[in-house]
Design a protein around this motif. Structure first.
Motif: not given
Length: 207
Positions: A162, A184, A191-192, A178, A158, A186, A194-195, A181-182
């Motif tokens: 990024c 990747n 994800y939230h 998004r 990730m 998890c 990570v964003f 990382t589409s």
């Protein structure tokens, strides 16, 4: 009429005989002619290595490392088991989860589906090489601050995805993150965070 027929038969016999003699002569002299031809350039097969072990030099995180590998080995396995850089994770071993993401000449690739010999002569960057000494990359720092990890198994991949995004643009949108990382996976569903971490890192880097 009879003489004409006999003549035709004789012509056919001579024709067949001439044919067989010609073919036989050609077959007989072919090896001689071939031996007189200039030597041909080696085919591509002459450059094939393996299946045994071969020596190679990998440039990983700015350092040259000599390894002995079989051509079938992947970059991920050599990084982990020979060089000891275990930050590159192998989750699926089939290019489906991106936990093994590294850079080849700055471009993200999946180390589990990259043959190690395809990395020779190129610059390999792993998660260990993303930091500068004790100074973490802004994305790494942001992941810690935003708790963008749980089990941590997907985290190196990730972070690499990024960080690569922020090399391309310092002002990414949430949709950009998004998309980056589409690939990747998890399994913990972070994800939230990570964003959020990636967008925070972009602001820190001047985005």
């Amino acid at each position: 009429m009879g003489a004409s027929k006999d003549g035709d038969d004789e012509a056919k016999r001579v024709s067949r005989r001439s044919l067989f003699l010609g073919v036989g002569a050609a077959a007989a002299i072919a090896p001689v002619l071939e031996s007189c031809e200039p030597a041909k350039a080696p085919s591509a097969a002459a450059g094939v290595v393996g299946p045994g072990t071969v020596e190679a030099v990998l440039h990983v995180n700015g350092a040259a490392t000599r390894v002995a590998v079989e051509p079938r080995e992947t970059l991920a396995d050599v990084l982990r088991f020979q060089i000891g850089l275990t930050g590159t994770k192998v989750g699926c071993d089939r290019g489906a989860c991106s936990a093994c993401t590294v850079y080849l000449d700055g471009t993200p690739v999946l180390a589990c589906t990259t043959f190690v010999l395809d990395a020779v002569g190129r610059e390999v960057t792993t998660i260990e090489g993303l930091a500068r000494g004790a100074k973490l990359h802004p994305v790494q720092e942001a992941f810690i601050e935003h708790d963008a990890m749980q089990c941590g198994f997907c985290t190196p991949g990730m972070v690499m995805s990024c960080a690569a995004l922020l090399q391309r643009t310092r002002t990414p949108t949430i949709d950009d993150v998004r998309a980056a990382t589409s690939g990747n996976l998890c399994r913990c569903g972070t994800y939230h965070d990570v964003f959020d971490a990636t967008l925070a890192a972009a602001r820190r880097m001047g985005g």
